[in-house]
Write a protein that holds these residues in place. Sequence first.
Motif, PDB file in Angstrom:
ATOM      1  N   LYS B 205     -29.259 -14.077 -10.643  1.00 22.49           N
ATOM      2  CA  LYS B 205     -29.502 -15.242  -9.661  1.00 22.49           C
ATOM      3  C   LYS B 205     -30.382 -14.895  -8.526  1.00 22.49           C
ATOM      4  CE  LYS B 205     -25.533 -16.890  -7.724  1.00 22.49           C
ATOM      5  NZ  LYS B 205     -24.509 -16.882  -6.908  1.00 22.49           N
ATOM      6  N   LEU B 206     -30.371 -13.551  -8.292  1.00 19.24           N
ATOM      7  CA  LEU B 206     -31.353 -13.128  -7.310  1.00 19.24           C
ATOM      8  C   LEU B 206     -32.963 -13.070  -7.963  1.00 19.24           C
ATOM      9  CD1 LEU B 206     -31.969 -11.779  -4.528  1.00 19.24           C
ATOM     10  CD2 LEU B 206     -31.303  -9.617  -5.587  1.00 19.24           C
ATOM     11  N   GLY B 208     -33.821 -14.959 -10.327  1.00 21.36           N
ATOM     12  CA  GLY B 208     -34.292 -16.329 -10.408  1.00 21.36           C
ATOM     13  C   GLY B 208     -34.927 -16.890  -8.988  1.00 21.36           C
ATOM     14  N   MET B 209     -34.406 -16.458  -8.123  1.00 22.16           N
ATOM     15  CA  MET B 209     -34.663 -16.701  -6.805  1.00 22.16           C
ATOM     16  C   MET B 209     -36.503 -16.284  -6.619  1.00 22.16           C
ATOM     17  SD  MET B 209     -31.627 -16.464  -4.415  1.00 22.16           S
ATOM     18  CE  MET B 209     -30.107 -17.510  -4.537  1.00 22.16           C
ATOM     19  N   SER B 212     -39.372 -17.757  -8.198  1.00 25.90           N
ATOM     20  CA  SER B 212     -39.881 -19.180  -7.857  1.00 25.90           C
ATOM     21  C   SER B 212     -40.726 -18.988  -6.429  1.00 25.90           C
ATOM     22  CB  SER B 212     -38.489 -20.155  -7.388  1.00 25.90           C
ATOM     23  OG  SER B 212     -37.801 -19.576  -6.452  1.00 25.90           O
ATOM     24  N   MET B 265     -32.448 -12.944   1.110  1.00 29.09           N
ATOM     25  CA  MET B 265     -31.619 -13.401  -0.022  1.00 29.09           C
ATOM     26  C   MET B 265     -30.547 -12.532  -0.474  1.00 29.09           C
ATOM     27  SD  MET B 265     -35.080 -14.730  -2.177  1.00 29.09           S
ATOM     28  CE  MET B 265     -36.445 -15.482  -1.384  1.00 29.09           C
ATOM     29  N   SER B 267     -28.903 -10.130   1.078  1.00 28.73           N
ATOM     30  CA  SER B 267     -27.631 -10.355   1.880  1.00 28.73           C
ATOM     31  C   SER B 267     -27.105 -11.634   1.762  1.00 28.73           C
ATOM     32  CB  SER B 267     -28.187  -9.868   3.582  1.00 28.73           C
ATOM     33  OG  SER B 267     -28.833 -10.956   4.186  1.00 28.73           O
ATOM     34  N   SER B 268     -27.641 -12.566   1.582  1.00 27.70           N
ATOM     35  CA  SER B 268     -27.084 -13.855   1.175  1.00 27.70           C
ATOM     36  C   SER B 268     -26.145 -13.791  -0.077  1.00 27.70           C
ATOM     37  CB  SER B 268     -27.836 -15.037   1.111  1.00 27.70           C
ATOM     38  OG  SER B 268     -28.546 -15.276   2.473  1.00 27.70           O
ATOM     39  N   ILE B 269     -26.755 -13.217  -1.037  1.00 28.55           N
ATOM     40  CA  ILE B 269     -25.882 -13.292  -2.392  1.00 28.55           C
ATOM     41  C   ILE B 269     -24.803 -12.114  -2.244  1.00 28.55           C
ATOM     42  CG2 ILE B 269     -26.470 -12.724  -4.717  1.00 28.55           C
ATOM     43  CD1 ILE B 269     -28.881 -14.200  -4.588  1.00 28.55           C
ATOM     44  N   PHE B 270     -24.912 -11.064  -1.746  1.00 28.59           N
ATOM     45  CA  PHE B 270     -24.018  -9.933  -1.892  1.00 28.59           C
ATOM     46  C   PHE B 270     -23.339  -9.754  -0.494  1.00 28.59           C
ATOM     47  CE2 PHE B 270     -27.529  -8.788  -5.037  1.00 28.59           C
ATOM     48  CZ  PHE B 270     -26.576  -8.866  -5.990  1.00 28.59           C
TER      49      PHE B 270
END
Lengths: 761, 270
Positions: B205-206, B208-209, B212, B265, B267-270
């Motif tokens: 997911k990371l 993918g971010m 982009s 990003m 720190s948002s995901i994990f």
Amino acid sequence: MKPALLTERFYDLVAPDIPNEWDVEEVLESLIDESDHVCEAILGHIPIIWPVSHSLCFDFLRLLPKTLEHLNLEQIPRWIGITLDHYETDGLRAAQRFMQDDIDQYLSKLKGCGGLSLASIEKKLLPYIRGIARNDLQIEQAGISYTDTTSIYVPEELNFSPNNDDNFLLYKYILTFQWGFIACGSFINKAPSEFTHIECDKDTFWLRSFFASFEEPLLARDIYHCLESIRVQSFLEQELPGLMRAAGKHLFPLISLRNKNHPLSTLQQVLIEDNLKQGSLLDHYLSKRERKQYLQGQASVYDSINLSSKMFSKFHQKNAEYIPISPLPFQGILKLRAVETARKIKEQKMGEHFADMMAAYLLTLSRKELGDLHKEDKLDSGNEGLAESDISLIMDSEFAQTADQDKEAPILITINNEQLELPAELEEFTKNFLDEFGHLPANFLSSAAGKAGQAMLEQDVQGQTEESSKQKDTLLYDEWDYRRQGYRKNWCSLHFKELTPIHSPFIQNTLDKYHGLTIRLRHQFEMMRSQERFVKRQREGDDIDFDALVESISDSRAGISSSDRLFIRLKRDERDIAVLFLVDMSNSTAGWVNNALKESLVLMSEAMEVLGDRYGIYGFSGMRRARCEFFHVKHLNESYGEQVKERIGSIAPSEYTRMGPPIRHATSILKEVDAKVRLIITLTDGKPEDYDDYKGEYAIEDTRHALLEAKTVDIHPFCITIDHQAKDYMQHMYGPANYIFIDNVRKLPLRIPEIYRVLTS
Amino acid sequence: MEIKETRLEEHLITQEPYYLASGKEIEIAISAHRNCLPLLLKGPTGCGKTRFMQFLAWKLQRPLITVSCHDDLSTSDLVGRFLIRSGEAVWMDGPLTLAVRAGAICYLDEIVEARKDTTVVIHPLADDRRELPVEKLGELLLAPPEFMISVSYNPGYQSVLKDLKPSTRQRFVAISFDYPNPQMEAEIVCKEGGVDKKLADSLVKLAGMTRSLKESGLTEGASTRLLIQTGLLVQDGIDIHTACRAALIEPLSDAPELLAALQEMVSSIF
């Protein structure tokens, strides 16, 4: 200070403007009782505000008593800076409002109550949200947070907590949360099957019609917003657990509900409570299954629509006015009109893109077909409907029977009753358009046909195409105001001008005069040219250096230690340099200086032709910020021909030296150039100076800032000057070793190529 | 410590390399080999081109000779040169000549990095002549049917100056590679990075971010390879935030703002 003295000082400061005496006396009244020290300090700000806005300057003086009550003299400059920022972004009204009403807020911030501005973190947050959203969302400022699906609007500043880490986290959470609405499809525009009875016109979002169908639309909207917020939060729990953990730990404990007695407050409370409590809070409103769905991120937007409809009666109190609930800081508001507008803009943009693509496609078709189109179009010029009737877009009817097969159905275009299949790229775009907007971009077809027709017409009429490619001839540039420590936005307009080529013996005379030097320069520069050459006696290489080998063998036979450098290697020296020469065309260069500059340019160009480095020559001059002029002598990729030579010959001194805008423009030219080394070389005879307040420290600081901007994008500025006092300010502007001072003007033509050689080798 | 040495042309891949096919690339490559056709692989950094070549070499049981191209690579570097040994000039085959002699697979990685005059040397090998002239020896080597030439490049970041010449390009059977779809990529990260499915999903997911962010100044997003390396660090006991910083964020950019955004990003995901 005495009134007469004050007025005199004021007129000095705003010269050459002569404002109305009554106005001046009135606004200066407040200063009469102040000490000289205070008066001087306040008057010192006039040159900063006056050029930006006269009325703002008057307001500043008028409001002075109140300002001085709140702020001390050291705080005023920063406060003025912020006021001017308001002026430049939102206009006079906003700046006046800030001066008048927001002084307390500004003070509380100054007292260290935190406060984080969007501007300070936007560079960090923009790539963040784009990465998270995986598209090109924008961040914009607004009083309250919301999204229109293409931008996310957030407050200009957050003062949520004294700790700026929390403020940052809130910014990040607002952005992510608002994106959540987009990602979860909250802005639904298609009626669910149970609600098809709600009528909705083409330009209105279905959701808005849905809310309007209730007795109290605002209540329906708030219920839906709260439910969607819960859904978005559950979605974020799954997608970005790290963010939710941080928000749960640092943000939610700081948030308190503004109106606890509001009927919907429980739905809001769910958003800031921990997991355990959330379920019990919803007990009252949702069934067990629904609770589970919402808290585990399995609910859909249709569930929210259904539930809103169901819950409405529970919350609705007849005969009592509904007061909307204030949203939580991150929740923002649902601004459906903004979404509608954004969508329309997007539709228009995509439509125009479609029209361009279609026009390009039409141009590939046979000229006969298109010729007919164009002819008919012209017969009834102005009536685009005719073109549309000749060319239309349809979805193959056999396939289009059932909605599910939409995507499989080929899209056909009919031109003069003949059906053609669209090329793959265009078809995909058309289908995306259909998916997004629910209809084919057929209404853009006429514009495509028109464009194609026009293009053909232009192909026929020679020279017409040149017109369309003509460059815009004015650009706006910011200017650095060191007193304000900020930019004056769009302050200078730079006009592009062409020098009229003049037939003159100047070039030939120069070449004759420096005949010996030219030959020497050519030779020197030839040596620097990128070239391939074999270097002998290398430790490794492509071939054996047999001379070295024979020597080495005989050495070793003779008992001497032999060399291991036995190879020949092909060495390539590649020069990848792009350079712009900026020539000062100010009045002070008149006479010898101008001649010497021109001669130098001729010699330099002759030498550069041998060298093969890309180079451009531009002149600059102008008067006042509204008319900075940038003269084209030679573009980077232009060849050094007669026209260029004649333009060099016609370089003549004209007005002043406002250096910031030409340097900024040269930077923007070089920024687009792919070269290992990029140089801006300024040839000047003195300090930057213009007719208005662009003088002294202000001018030097602005130039210095323009040079710093160049350096940040990896462009090296260098200056060649003949000003005797250059040392005082040159080092400050260009940095040590980035300028050179030539004491004898007549030596300029000799020195410039030499300097260039040293600079680039 | 024991260092194993094998001669280049005898280097056979004995253990099956892990490769998860995302399309018909394996069939195409095997068919190309059977028909003596050269292969062109294009795709972004770290998406599995080299691994695919290893897998192919294992599958075909041919030695794999890889040459990483750079702008100083000369024809002699590929074909061979004379060296001086005890006072005598001795010929030394270059990797391309070795591969032709051994019927190996010669893989020129990032071919556009090499100068155009160097790449021309593969032309006679890459068409139906399949021959390699070794001028300095006065020899013309005919490639055996087992020999295969394969080149790769990344169309994403090279400048126009570094494009392949059409005369080179039009000799190859081309296979386009891209990052695998999220499920497959997670599977690869699981298997290669040794992390559990949940972590692999989050890493993908990371990635993918980051992919982009082209408009924001990141030319290329995180590759599958970076994800695997992050996974390996995590598996070794390094905490996920540090591992992401070291193996995923820092290698992507030097711009402070981008680094900060990427860190947010993570720190948002994990």
